[in-house]
Design a protein around this motif. Sequence first.
Motif, PDB file in Angstrom:
ATOM      1  N   CYS A   1      -8.735 -13.608  -2.573  1.00 39.88           N
ATOM      2  CA  CYS A   1      -7.991 -12.372  -2.169  1.00 39.88           C
ATOM      3  C   CYS A   1      -7.805 -11.665  -0.685  1.00 39.88           C
ATOM      4  O   CYS A   1      -8.628 -12.683   0.297  1.00 39.88           O
ATOM      5  CB  CYS A   1      -9.419 -11.174  -2.992  1.00 39.88           C
ATOM      6  SG  CYS A   1      -8.676  -9.285  -2.453  1.00 39.88           S
TER       7      CYS A   1
ATOM      8  N   ASN B   1      -6.530   2.042  -7.226  1.00 44.41           N
ATOM      9  CA  ASN B   1      -6.745   2.504  -5.552  1.00 44.41           C
ATOM     10  C   ASN B   1      -8.134   3.740  -5.719  1.00 44.41           C
ATOM     11  O   ASN B   1      -8.744   3.577  -4.549  1.00 44.41           O
ATOM     12  CB  ASN B   1      -5.695   2.778  -5.464  1.00 44.41           C
ATOM     13  CG  ASN B   1      -4.041   2.865  -5.058  1.00 44.41           C
ATOM     14  OD1 ASN B   1      -4.126   1.239  -4.367  1.00 44.41           O
ATOM     15  ND2 ASN B   1      -3.478   3.588  -5.214  1.00 44.41           N
TER      16      ASN B   1
ATOM     17  N   ASP C   1       3.783   0.572  -3.808  1.00 41.39           N
ATOM     18  CA  ASP C   1       3.231   0.024  -4.898  1.00 41.39           C
ATOM     19  C   ASP C   1       4.672  -1.374  -5.052  1.00 41.39           C
ATOM     20  O   ASP C   1       4.896  -1.654  -6.422  1.00 41.39           O
ATOM     21  CB  ASP C   1       3.060   0.374  -5.949  1.00 41.39           C
ATOM     22  CG  ASP C   1       1.695   0.963  -5.793  1.00 41.39           C
ATOM     23  OD1 ASP C   1       1.233   1.915  -7.051  1.00 41.39           O
ATOM     24  OD2 ASP C   1       0.342   0.682  -4.906  1.00 41.39           O
TER      25      ASP C   1
ATOM     26  N   SER D   1       0.409  -1.381   0.046  1.00 42.92           N
ATOM     27  CA  SER D   1      -0.162   0.050   0.234  1.00 42.92           C
ATOM     28  C   SER D   1       0.948   1.285  -0.511  1.00 42.92           C
ATOM     29  O   SER D   1       0.182   2.054  -0.591  1.00 42.92           O
ATOM     30  CB  SER D   1      -0.957  -0.447   1.192  1.00 42.92           C
ATOM     31  OG  SER D   1      -0.131  -0.378   2.371  1.00 42.92           O
TER      32      SER D   1
ATOM     33  N   THR E   1      -9.391  -1.390  -5.577  1.00 42.09           N
ATOM     34  CA  THR E   1      -9.344  -2.513  -5.840  1.00 42.09           C
ATOM     35  C   THR E   1      -8.173  -3.555  -6.555  1.00 42.09           C
ATOM     36  O   THR E   1      -7.589  -2.817  -7.137  1.00 42.09           O
ATOM     37  CB  THR E   1     -10.234  -2.405  -7.810  1.00 42.09           C
ATOM     38  OG1 THR E   1     -11.668  -2.674  -7.342  1.00 42.09           O
ATOM     39  CG2 THR E   1     -10.568  -4.617  -8.741  1.00 42.09           C
ATOM     40  N   VAL E   2      -7.807  -5.126  -6.853  1.00 39.28           N
ATOM     41  CA  VAL E   2      -6.874  -5.668  -6.847  1.00 39.28           C
ATOM     42  C   VAL E   2      -6.871  -6.772  -7.842  1.00 39.28           C
ATOM     43  O   VAL E   2      -8.313  -7.413  -8.041  1.00 39.28           O
ATOM     44  CB  VAL E   2      -5.508  -5.984  -5.745  1.00 39.28           C
ATOM     45  CG1 VAL E   2      -6.789  -6.704  -5.049  1.00 39.28           C
ATOM     46  CG2 VAL E   2      -4.581  -7.087  -5.974  1.00 39.28           C
TER      47      VAL E   2
ATOM     48  N   ARG F   1      -2.933  -2.765  -9.142  1.00 39.64           N
ATOM     49  CA  ARG F   1      -4.524  -2.485  -8.033  1.00 39.64           C
ATOM     50  C   ARG F   1      -4.729  -0.921  -8.769  1.00 39.64           C
ATOM     51  O   ARG F   1      -4.213  -0.214  -9.688  1.00 39.64           O
ATOM     52  CB  ARG F   1      -4.282  -2.170  -6.333  1.00 39.64           C
ATOM     53  CG  ARG F   1      -2.761  -1.260  -6.480  1.00 39.64           C
ATOM     54  CD  ARG F   1      -2.551  -1.334  -4.799  1.00 39.64           C
ATOM     55  NE  ARG F   1      -3.517  -1.108  -3.685  1.00 39.64           N
ATOM     56  CZ  ARG F   1      -3.574  -0.910  -2.418  1.00 39.64           C
ATOM     57  NH1 ARG F   1      -2.315  -1.214  -2.432  1.00 39.64           N
ATOM     58  NH2 ARG F   1      -4.195  -0.705  -1.623  1.00 39.64           N
TER      59      ARG F   1
END
Length: 123
Positions: free
Chosen positions: A96, A74, A56, A53, A78-79, A72
């Motif tokens: 996840c 942001n 990256d 987070s 969502t990833v 991801r």
Amino acid sequence: EVQLVESGGGLVQAGESLRLSCTASGFTANVYSLGWFRRAPGKEREGVSCISSSDDTVYYSDFVKDRFTISRDNAKNTVFLQMNNLKPEDTGVYHCAYYEGIYEAASCAFGSGGQGTQVVVSS
């Protein structure tokens, strides 16, 4: 309450691709690192990939390097996990997960996971 909703699993043949998605809610983007671990029948939980987070930084387990790509979004919290050249040994339930801290590829196995999405790769 943190919630993770995965999608994108399915049945494919060896060599084919799948793209998994996971939308997280209950926390602001960038608070937690995100990633994926998997469970295969008769095997222990395996970390697959995770993304920090803070900066990256991405981590991959050796068995998926050069085949899988994590990313991801942001803005959408969502990833994604793009899985190419899938192999039968990639079969399993992919979860996840969110992490308070990740420092190496092994960290990817120890997140708090969602319900998971099934991936089956036939030979």
